[in-house]
Write an enzyme that holds these catalytic residues in place. Structure first.
Site, PDB file in Angstrom:
ATOM      1  N   TRP A 190       0.829  -1.210   0.000  1.00 62.84           N
ATOM      2  CA  TRP A 190       0.000   0.000   0.000  1.00 62.84           C
ATOM      3  C   TRP A 190       0.860   1.254   0.000  1.00 62.84           C
ATOM      4  O   TRP A 190       0.522   2.240  -0.665  1.00 62.84           O
ATOM      5  CB  TRP A 190      -1.010  -0.024   1.148  1.00 62.84           C
ATOM      6  CG  TRP A 190      -2.053  -1.074   0.891  1.00 62.84           C
ATOM      7  CD1 TRP A 190      -2.197  -2.273   1.518  1.00 62.84           C
ATOM      8  CD2 TRP A 190      -3.044  -1.046  -0.148  1.00 62.84           C
ATOM      9  NE1 TRP A 190      -3.233  -2.987   0.940  1.00 62.84           N
ATOM     10  CE2 TRP A 190      -3.763  -2.262  -0.075  1.00 62.84           C
ATOM     11  CE3 TRP A 190      -3.396  -0.112  -1.129  1.00 62.84           C
ATOM     12  CZ2 TRP A 190      -4.819  -2.572  -0.933  1.00 62.84           C
ATOM     13  CZ3 TRP A 190      -4.447  -0.416  -1.990  1.00 62.84           C
ATOM     14  CH2 TRP A 190      -5.138  -1.631  -1.885  1.00 62.84           C
ATOM     15  N   ASP A 193      -1.774   6.770   6.544  1.00 65.33           N
ATOM     16  CA  ASP A 193      -2.844   5.944   5.969  1.00 65.33           C
ATOM     17  C   ASP A 193      -3.168   4.889   7.020  1.00 65.33           C
ATOM     18  O   ASP A 193      -2.379   3.978   7.250  1.00 65.33           O
ATOM     19  CB  ASP A 193      -2.356   5.302   4.668  1.00 65.33           C
ATOM     20  CG  ASP A 193      -3.348   4.269   4.114  1.00 65.33           C
ATOM     21  OD1 ASP A 193      -4.425   4.072   4.714  1.00 65.33           O
ATOM     22  OD2 ASP A 193      -3.031   3.650   3.077  1.00 65.33           O
ATOM     23  N   LYS A 203     -12.779  -1.645   6.770  1.00 66.46           N
ATOM     24  CA  LYS A 203     -12.091  -2.644   7.584  1.00 66.46           C
ATOM     25  C   LYS A 203     -12.480  -2.528   9.057  1.00 66.46           C
ATOM     26  O   LYS A 203     -12.828  -3.505   9.690  1.00 66.46           O
ATOM     27  CB  LYS A 203     -10.585  -2.529   7.401  1.00 66.46           C
ATOM     28  CG  LYS A 203     -10.150  -2.761   5.944  1.00 66.46           C
ATOM     29  CD  LYS A 203      -8.707  -2.360   5.706  1.00 66.46           C
ATOM     30  CE  LYS A 203      -8.348  -2.297   4.246  1.00 66.46           C
ATOM     31  NZ  LYS A 203      -8.227  -3.602   3.598  1.00 66.46           N
TER      32      LYS A 203
END
Length: 362
Positions: free
Chosen positions: A103, A173, A197
């Site tokens: 990511w 993030d 999530k």
């Protein structure tokens, strides 16, 4: 609901059963309004109440200081990869990133479209199986910000603590570990997270941004991609994803009812220990992927002695009602995502299945 799967999906992921049942109850008619919340105007008083309560709950649960704005955005964390440099990168400055895995790499490649990027530290030499230490960070004085990925969902690594970046704004993030533990928001200039999530369903992205960073971008930025647009309009500039924000509101109420992030962290640590202890006690039959000090409490990644056994593990676990244990296609192996809403009983069942699988195939 006797027939709920053991859901270890990486995202969209498990939601608390109580939240789903509450949404089901309110789905057709919301609080006597004669219609579903999804059918209402986002400018109406009922929806605005839900919207504002979600912001207040997030402020309370994360301890967000008054000089930060809370934004409800769309486009996922993947859109934030571009919005961050578009809004924060100034002429003569560089965008600094910590390269910790899949990511982080995506965030870095987007930033390169808008200006000069610099890698402050990287764990690529260790196949991204660890988080660099604070002493490894080399952040240039001309950095517009330092960006880190709090938890690498694919590799299963997580920052145990965040670096002090002084005057350089820290951007995080936190898509896969927001609200999994208490946090000092004032260490960050900007935090963002896709909701799917730990916060709710897919479709809404949370951004928490310090007010001094909401300026006029130095490059031409479309209206919808400016933080200032959403900050000025309380995230109601255009039609927000009202149902996703409503669901997030319910999840935030649920987290509060659990006792907040400190209580949730305690349960998360217990769940993670159950799996890591099973892995570590298996005499090498199960092998944890992440290095010990970097292990995620949200995504437990592990391998078996052969790919054949890994395929068999996935097949047999699915037959037993376990969902989502196959590792990401880019790295293989196995992964159990144990976000806030995954009950301890599901994790106990998985540890039991792992022991049984080793007994039969070890």
């Amino acid at each position: 609901m006797g027939n709920r799967a053991f859901n270890f999906n990486a995202g969209p992921a498990a939601l608390p059963l109580e939240v789903l049942e509450q949404a089901q109850e309110q789905f057709v008619e919301y609080k006597g309004a004669g219609m579903s919340l999804m059918e209402m105007s986002h400018r109406g008083a009922i929806y605005e109440g839900v919207h504002q309560e979600a912001e207040q709950l997030l402020r309370e649960l994360m301890g967000i200081p008054d000089n930060y704005k809370v934004l409800f955005l769309q486009g996922g964390a993947s859109t934030q990869f571009a919005m961050v440099p578009m809004n924060l990168l100034q002429p003569g400055k560089v965008a600094s990133y910590v390269a910790t895995g899949s990511w982080a790499a995506k965030a870095i490649s987007e930033a390169k479209l808008f200006g000069e990027t610099q890698i402050a530290a990287s764990s690529e030499a260790d196949k991204f199986m660890r988080i660099p230490s604070a002493s490894e960070l080399n952040v240039p004085a001309e950095a517009a910000y330092l960006h880190l990925t709090s938890n690498e969902t694919i590799e299963g690594t997580q920052w145990a603590e965040y670096p002090d970046t002084g005057l350089v704004p820290l951007v995080g993030d936190m898509s896969s570990d927001i609200l999994c533990r208490p946090l000092n928001v004032s260490q960050f200039g900007l935090i963002y997270a896709g909701a799917q999530k730990n916060l709710g369903p897919s479709g809404v992205t949370i951004a928490v941004i310090r007010e001094d960073l909401i300026g006029t971008p130095s490059m031409p930025v479309p209206t919808m991609l400016r933080y200032s647009t959403h900050a000025k309009n309380d995230s109601l500039y255009n039609t927000p994803p009202t149902f996703a924000i409503y669901m997030t509101n319910l999840v935030l109420n649920w987290v509060k009812a659990q006792g907040g992030t400190a209580a949730v962290e305690k349960i998360n640590l217990e769940k993670a220990s159950l799996l890591y202890d099973t892995i570590d006690a298996s005499n090498g039959f199960f092998r944890g992927c992440a290095q010990e000090g970097s292990r995620s409490i949200m995504n437990v990644t592990f391998r078996l002695p052969s790919e054949e056994l890994e395929k068999l593990f996935v097949k047999e676990s699915e037959a037993e009602g376990f969902v989502g244990l196959k590792g990401h296609r880019s790295v293989g192996g196995l992964r159990a995502s144990i976000y806030n809403a995954v009950p301890r009983s599901s994790v106990q069942a998985l540890a039991g299945f792992m022991n049984e699988f080793q007994r039969r195939h070890g």
